[in-house]
Design an enzyme around this catalytic site. Structure first.
Site, PDB file in Angstrom:
ATOM      1  N   GLU A 199      73.023  70.451 -12.057  1.00 20.22           N
ATOM      2  CA  GLU A 199      72.747  69.007 -11.929  1.00 20.22           C
ATOM      3  C   GLU A 199      71.555  68.769 -11.015  1.00 20.22           C
ATOM      4  OE1 GLU A 199      76.800  68.074 -11.011  1.00 20.22           O
ATOM      5  OE2 GLU A 199      77.292  68.652 -13.068  1.00 20.22           O
ATOM      6  N   GLU A 252      76.853  79.381 -14.643  1.00 23.48           N
ATOM      7  CA  GLU A 252      77.374  78.130 -15.184  1.00 23.48           C
ATOM      8  C   GLU A 252      76.526  77.703 -16.383  1.00 23.48           C
ATOM      9  OE1 GLU A 252      79.786  75.811 -12.047  1.00 23.48           O
ATOM     10  OE2 GLU A 252      77.696  75.279 -11.787  1.00 23.48           O
ATOM     11  N   ASN A 298      83.842  72.264  -6.358  1.00 20.43           N
ATOM     12  CA  ASN A 298      82.659  71.421  -6.140  1.00 20.43           C
ATOM     13  C   ASN A 298      83.038  69.984  -6.480  1.00 20.43           C
ATOM     14  OD1 ASN A 298      80.172  70.146  -6.230  1.00 20.43           O
ATOM     15  ND2 ASN A 298      79.442  71.272  -8.049  1.00 20.43           N
ATOM     16  N   TRP A 299      83.163  69.162  -5.451  1.00 20.42           N
ATOM     17  CA  TRP A 299      83.650  67.794  -5.659  1.00 20.42           C
ATOM     18  C   TRP A 299      82.563  66.860  -6.173  1.00 20.42           C
ATOM     19  CZ3 TRP A 299      86.945  66.894  -0.553  1.00 20.42           C
ATOM     20  CH2 TRP A 299      87.984  67.843  -0.518  1.00 20.42           C
ATOM     21  N   LYS A 300      81.326  67.293  -6.152  1.00 16.39           N
ATOM     22  CA  LYS A 300      80.190  66.470  -6.636  1.00 16.39           C
ATOM     23  C   LYS A 300      80.194  65.099  -5.951  1.00 16.39           C
ATOM     24  CE  LYS A 300      80.255  69.179 -10.833  1.00 16.39           C
ATOM     25  NZ  LYS A 300      79.932  69.269 -12.235  1.00 16.39           N
ATOM     26  N   GLY A 309      84.564  72.235 -11.057  1.00 17.98           N
ATOM     27  CA  GLY A 309      84.156  70.862 -10.784  1.00 17.98           C
ATOM     28  C   GLY A 309      85.330  69.922 -10.942  1.00 17.98           C
ATOM     29  N   GLY A 310      85.409  69.257 -12.091  1.00 15.20           N
ATOM     30  CA  GLY A 310      86.422  68.226 -12.336  1.00 15.20           C
ATOM     31  C   GLY A 310      87.839  68.620 -11.941  1.00 15.20           C
ATOM     32  N   GLY A 342      81.405  70.043 -17.365  1.00  9.55           N
ATOM     33  CA  GLY A 342      81.885  68.672 -17.519  1.00  9.55           C
ATOM     34  C   GLY A 342      82.037  68.243 -18.969  1.00  9.55           C
ATOM     35  N   SER A 391      83.854  73.731 -16.992  1.00  9.46           N
ATOM     36  CA  SER A 391      85.124  73.324 -17.594  1.00  9.46           C
ATOM     37  C   SER A 391      86.267  74.313 -17.335  1.00  9.46           C
ATOM     38  CB  SER A 391      84.968  73.060 -19.102  1.00  9.46           C
ATOM     39  OG  SER A 391      84.081  71.965 -19.308  1.00  9.46           O
ATOM     40  N   HIS A 446      72.406  74.194  -8.294  1.00 11.01           N
ATOM     41  CA  HIS A 446      73.389  73.721  -9.275  1.00 11.01           C
ATOM     42  C   HIS A 446      72.638  73.058 -10.433  1.00 11.01           C
ATOM     43  CE1 HIS A 446      76.466  71.337 -11.217  1.00 11.01           C
ATOM     44  NE2 HIS A 446      77.316  72.214 -10.730  1.00 11.01           N
TER      45      HIS A 446
HETATM   46  P1  PGA Z   1      83.175  71.310 -14.329  1.00 13.17           P
HETATM   47  O1  PGA Z   1      81.936  71.548 -13.308  1.00 13.17           O
HETATM   48  O2  PGA Z   1      84.268  72.242 -13.889  1.00 13.17           O
HETATM   49  O3  PGA Z   1      83.548  69.854 -14.152  1.00 13.17           O
HETATM   50  O4  PGA Z   1      82.673  71.629 -15.683  1.00 13.17           O
HETATM   51  C1  PGA Z   1      81.610  72.816 -12.844  1.00 13.17           C
HETATM   52  C2  PGA Z   1      80.420  72.744 -11.929  1.00 13.17           C
HETATM   53  O5  PGA Z   1      79.499  71.976 -12.197  1.00 13.17           O
HETATM   54  O6  PGA Z   1      80.349  73.446 -10.899  1.00 13.17           O
END
Ligand code: PGA
Length: 253
Positions: A99, A169, A9-11, A236-237, A175, A215, A97
């Site tokens: 966020e 999650e 997930n590149w956000k 994510g990251g 993050g 993470s 998600h």
């Molecule tokens: P993260 O994000 O790996 O940067 O913690 C995961 C996600 O939100 O899908």
């Protein structure tokens, strides 16, 4: 029995050039693994979907949207329909998600409508569920996850549900660098599978892929994947660095 599934997930990251470069590097690095041994998906920002789809067309890597709206068309400024995502070559879409839930104030009900609309539009939703830190500390993890599951899958038949992937999650691990321990992940994944058996049936519960996210790094991917009910990873990251994401894909096989 359940094929591993790794999604990046590149956000709100990358640009027109780096999105294509990243996608191509992931495709090269995961050649021979993606599709055959592990389902791999990249989830870029909407505006780069089409160029990413074109760049990795024959790689076996799937592409997904980060969100979708539940109305098929009309006066909904800024929104993107399931048909639009399909049209540019997406197969998957994230729904709910954390966020979106906690920063963009999406309600449980809205997430449920998105899952239903995505399925009707021929997309495979990845329904994200998970508790906040104070909910975990207050012993309410299962209660919150059960609510996200029941509202997210409201009204879905077992038949439709078979196209849905669940992503657990824990919000406190996203993050933050604070990954859930493999045991903490397994506890909740096991709970989700039990819940699916109650909501649907044992066969569907056994077949549903449940991803862990929060993470995830190349260094912790293997021990997370070693858990019985962890079928894949939503990253994510670490999905923004091709070599690290490829190491995660390799660890998941
Ligand atoms: P993260 O994000 O790996 O940067 O913690 C995961 C996600 O939100 O899908």
């Amino acid at each position: 029995m359940r094929k591993p599934f790794v999604a990046g997930n590149w956000k709100e990251n990358t640009d027109s050039r780096s999105s294509v470069e990243l996608a191509k590097a992931v495709a090269t690095g995961s050649a021979g693994l993606a599709k055959e041994k592990v389902t791999v998906a990249v989830i870029p920002p909407f505006v780069y979907l089409q160029s990413v789809v074109q760049a990795i067309r024959s790689s076996g890597i799937a592409v997904g949207g980060q969100d979708v709206y539940f109305e098929p068309k009309g006066a909904f400024t800024g929104e993107i329909s399931p048909a639009m995502l399909k049209d540019v070559g997406c197969n998957y879409v994230l729904c709910g998600h954390s966020e979106r839930r906690h920063v963009l104030c999406e309600s449980d009900e809205m997430v449920g409508k998105k899952v239903t609309a995505a399925l009707s539009g021929g997309l495979m939703p990845i329904l994200c569920v998970g508790e906040l830190l104070d909910e975990r500390d207050g012993g309410r993890t299962e209660q919150v996850v059960a609510r996200h599951m029941k509202t997210g899958l409201a009204g879905l038949s077992a038949d439709k549900m078979s196209a849905v992937t669940i992503a657990y999650e824990p919000v406190w691990a996203i993050g933050t660098g604070r990954t859930a321990t493999p045991q903490q992940a397994q506890e909740v994944h096991g709970f989700i599978r039990k819940l699916l058996a109650e909501m649907y049936n044992a066969k569907l519960a056994q077949e549903t892929q449940i991803l862990y996210g929060g993470s995830v790094k190349a260094d912790n991917a293997k021990e997370l994947m070693a858990q019985e009910d962890v079928d894949g990873l939503l990253v994510g990251g670490a999905s923004l660095k091709a070599d690290e994401f490829v190491r995660i894909i390799q660890a998941a096989v």
